[in-house]
Design an enzyme around this catalytic site. Structure first.
Site, PDB file in Angstrom:
ATOM      1  N   LYS A  71      -8.829   2.477  -5.773  1.00 55.12           N
ATOM      2  CA  LYS A  71      -9.453   3.742  -5.760  1.00 55.12           C
ATOM      3  C   LYS A  71      -9.306   4.733  -6.863  1.00 55.12           C
ATOM      4  CE  LYS A  71      -8.481   4.158  -0.698  1.00 55.12           C
ATOM      5  NZ  LYS A  71      -7.870   4.932   0.299  1.00 55.12           N
ATOM      6  N   ASP A 107     -11.760   9.987   3.167  1.00 54.30           N
ATOM      7  CA  ASP A 107     -10.312   9.751   3.888  1.00 54.30           C
ATOM      8  C   ASP A 107      -9.898  11.619   4.285  1.00 54.30           C
ATOM      9  OD1 ASP A 107     -10.073   7.211   3.483  1.00 54.30           O
ATOM     10  OD2 ASP A 107      -8.828   7.504   1.642  1.00 54.30           O
ATOM     11  N   GLY A 135      -2.125   8.584  -2.160  1.00 56.38           N
ATOM     12  CA  GLY A 135      -3.423   8.679  -2.019  1.00 56.38           C
ATOM     13  C   GLY A 135      -3.949   9.392  -0.848  1.00 56.38           C
TER      14      GLY A 135
HETATM   15  P1  NDP Z   1       0.701   5.615  -1.418  1.00 51.73           P
HETATM   16  O1  NDP Z   1       1.398   4.260  -1.787  1.00 51.73           O
HETATM   17  O2  NDP Z   1      -0.319   6.072  -2.340  1.00 51.73           O
HETATM   18  O3  NDP Z   1       1.690   6.684  -1.054  1.00 51.73           O
HETATM   19  C1  NDP Z   1       2.656   6.306  -0.081  1.00 51.73           C
HETATM   20  C2  NDP Z   1       3.486   7.714   0.143  1.00 51.73           C
HETATM   21  O4  NDP Z   1       4.637   7.392   1.223  1.00 51.73           O
HETATM   22  C3  NDP Z   1       4.152   8.192  -1.042  1.00 51.73           C
HETATM   23  O5  NDP Z   1       4.351   9.674  -0.771  1.00 51.73           O
HETATM   24  C4  NDP Z   1       5.664   7.478  -0.580  1.00 51.73           C
HETATM   25  O6  NDP Z   1       6.806   8.525  -1.329  1.00 51.73           O
HETATM   26  C5  NDP Z   1       5.854   7.609   0.799  1.00 51.73           C
HETATM   27  N1  NDP Z   1       6.806   6.819   1.358  1.00 51.73           N
HETATM   28  C6  NDP Z   1       6.719   5.373   1.540  1.00 51.73           C
HETATM   29  N2  NDP Z   1       7.762   4.878   1.980  1.00 51.73           N
HETATM   30  C7  NDP Z   1       8.520   6.088   2.160  1.00 51.73           C
HETATM   31  C8  NDP Z   1       9.983   5.839   2.713  1.00 51.73           C
HETATM   32  N3  NDP Z   1      10.539   4.868   3.003  1.00 51.73           N
HETATM   33  N4  NDP Z   1      10.514   6.957   2.665  1.00 51.73           N
HETATM   34  C9  NDP Z   1      10.084   8.221   2.453  1.00 51.73           C
HETATM   35  N5  NDP Z   1       8.543   8.092   1.759  1.00 51.73           N
HETATM   36  C10 NDP Z   1       8.234   6.838   1.742  1.00 51.73           C
HETATM   37  O7  NDP Z   1      -0.092   5.073   0.165  1.00 51.73           O
HETATM   38  P2  NDP Z   1      -1.321   5.873   0.584  1.00 51.73           P
HETATM   39  O8  NDP Z   1      -1.389   7.290   0.622  1.00 51.73           O
HETATM   40  O9  NDP Z   1      -2.723   4.941   0.081  1.00 51.73           O
HETATM   41  O10 NDP Z   1      -1.626   5.404   2.087  1.00 51.73           O
HETATM   42  C11 NDP Z   1      -0.439   6.142   3.005  1.00 51.73           C
HETATM   43  C12 NDP Z   1      -0.579   5.583   4.380  1.00 51.73           C
HETATM   44  O11 NDP Z   1      -1.848   6.340   4.805  1.00 51.73           O
HETATM   45  C13 NDP Z   1      -0.845   4.141   4.468  1.00 51.73           C
HETATM   46  O12 NDP Z   1      -0.150   3.743   5.975  1.00 51.73           O
HETATM   47  C14 NDP Z   1      -2.214   4.076   4.819  1.00 51.73           C
HETATM   48  O13 NDP Z   1      -2.657   2.737   5.492  1.00 51.73           O
HETATM   49  C15 NDP Z   1      -2.553   5.337   5.646  1.00 51.73           C
HETATM   50  N6  NDP Z   1      -4.263   5.454   5.475  1.00 51.73           N
HETATM   51  C16 NDP Z   1      -4.709   5.816   6.444  1.00 51.73           C
HETATM   52  C17 NDP Z   1      -6.208   6.157   6.364  1.00 51.73           C
HETATM   53  C18 NDP Z   1      -6.976   6.342   7.588  1.00 51.73           C
HETATM   54  O14 NDP Z   1      -8.149   6.356   7.564  1.00 51.73           O
HETATM   55  N7  NDP Z   1      -6.425   6.442   8.766  1.00 51.73           N
HETATM   56  C19 NDP Z   1      -6.871   6.216   5.134  1.00 51.73           C
HETATM   57  C20 NDP Z   1      -5.945   6.012   3.967  1.00 51.73           C
HETATM   58  C21 NDP Z   1      -4.773   5.688   4.069  1.00 51.73           C
HETATM   59  P3  NDP Z   1       7.454   8.418  -2.675  1.00 51.73           P
HETATM   60  O15 NDP Z   1       6.401   9.099  -3.674  1.00 51.73           O
HETATM   61  O16 NDP Z   1       8.670   9.008  -2.978  1.00 51.73           O
HETATM   62  O17 NDP Z   1       7.424   6.824  -3.087  1.00 51.73           O
END
Ligand code: NDP
Length: 285
Positions: A71, A107, A135
């Site tokens: 992305k 998104d 993201g």
């Molecule tokens: P990223 O990897 O960019 O970000 C993940 C985020 O989740 C970070 O803020 C991370 O925190 C946090 N996180 C992950 N695990 C934990 C945990 N165990 N405890 C606390 N915080 C946690 O992912 P994306 O932003 O790309 O995607 C996030 C979700 O959104 C995914 O499940 C994806 O499938 C979904 N999504 C859905 C869409 C839709 O159309 N419905 C479109 C795009 C995404 P930290 O910074 O602390 O690591």
């Protein structure tokens, strides 16, 4: 009159990509519109992205979707990107204009449309908590700020990432965004009109995982939203529903970002019900 055996092509590039269900809904939309279009779900590794985009140009693709890990990396390969994609810093959709590839991000727009259309909530003036700073969070937060929310609190485990996101969006969009670190259980503020899980917590196969939030402190009118769409009813949403709170699932965001993509590629409005049904069938709901 001669028959047309040539299809117009759109592809999703990602890795891993095999479990991405977007093709099911776009193919259903193409069929319902009677369009001779195909949506290909293609595994492209990070080092292959430039060649894959060049190939898509050479083959006259009408558009692309990008998912993990492309992305951000796709941006320098494009001719132009939209204002929203520039603010978000990521492109999930590419459309073709003549021989130019233009990057967009649908998104956050998809999320917003679900909030207004499916949940009947107008974001303007609302107070929002967004969990996560990746993201999905950036896309959702950007569109919420552009829609005029009154307060946007970003809560993230990683402090540096959360602070960087808030500083970056503050510089790019003039809006009421602030950050709080996520330490232990987060008490959902009584004032929150919207709580959005934009982390990947609860995503298949970790379906029993749930963000560490206390829903008992939420106000009765709080709408609880999840970006996670697999499974459609996450443990967070189930728990919120059982508490009598209103919920919005990640399928609605996924459908509406796809609707926006279809419109950008074809210039037509898709059958949204057909798209949602195709996704539900893919998830067995
Ligand atoms: P990223 O990897 O960019 O970000 C993940 C985020 O989740 C970070 O803020 C991370 O925190 C946090 N996180 C992950 N695990 C934990 C945990 N165990 N405890 C606390 N915080 C946690 O992912 P994306 O932003 O790309 O995607 C996030 C979700 O959104 C995914 O499940 C994806 O499938 C979904 N999504 C859905 C869409 C839709 O159309 N419905 C479109 C795009 C995404 P930290 O910074 O602390 O690591």
């Amino acid at each position: 009159m001669g028959k047309n055996f040539k299809a117009e092509l759109v592809a999703c590039f990602g890795q891993p990509v095999a479990e991405n269900p977007t093709g099911e809904m776009q193919e259903a939309a193409f069929r319902h519109a009677g369009l001779q279009w195909r949506y290909l779900t293609v595994e492209v590794p990070a080092e292959g992205l430039a060649a894959a985009v060049a190939g898509a140009r050479a083959m006259g693709f009408q558009g692309l979707n990008l998912t993990i890990p492309h992305k951000v990396a796709v941006i320098p390969l494009l001719d132009e990107i939209s204002r929203e994609a520039a603010v978000i810093g990521a492109v999930n959709t590419v459309r073709r204009s003549g021989d130019r590839f233009i990057g967009e991000n649908t998104d956050g727009k998809g999320f917003l449309r679900g909030v207004t259309q499916d949940a009947g909530v107008e974001p303007k003036g609302k107070r929002v908590v967004v969990l996560g700073a990746g993201g999905a969070s950036r896309a959702i937060a950007t569109e919420l700020l552009l829609a005029g929310v009154a307060d946007l609190l970003v809560v993230n485990r990683g402090v540096a990432r959360g602070e960087a996101m808030v500083a970056d969006l503050t510089g790019k969009v003039n809006g009421p965004i602030r950050f709080a670190p996520w330490e232990g259980v987060f008490d959902v503020p009584e004032w929150a009109d919207l709580l959005v899980n934009a982390t990947s917590i609860g995503l298949y196969p970790d379906v029993e995982a749930m963000p560490e939030v206390n829903l008992a402190t939420a106000g009765p009118r709080c709408l609880v939203c999840d970006a996670v769409f697999n499974p459609p009813e996450t443990r967070l949403l189930r728990t919120a529903r059982e508490r009598g709170l209103r919920v919005l699932d990640g399928l609605s965001m996924l459908v509406y970002q796809g609707v926006a993509g279809f419109q950008l590629w074809t210039g037509r409005n898709p059958d949204e019900q057909a798209m949602r049904r195709a996704l539900e069938a893919a998830f067995g709901v």
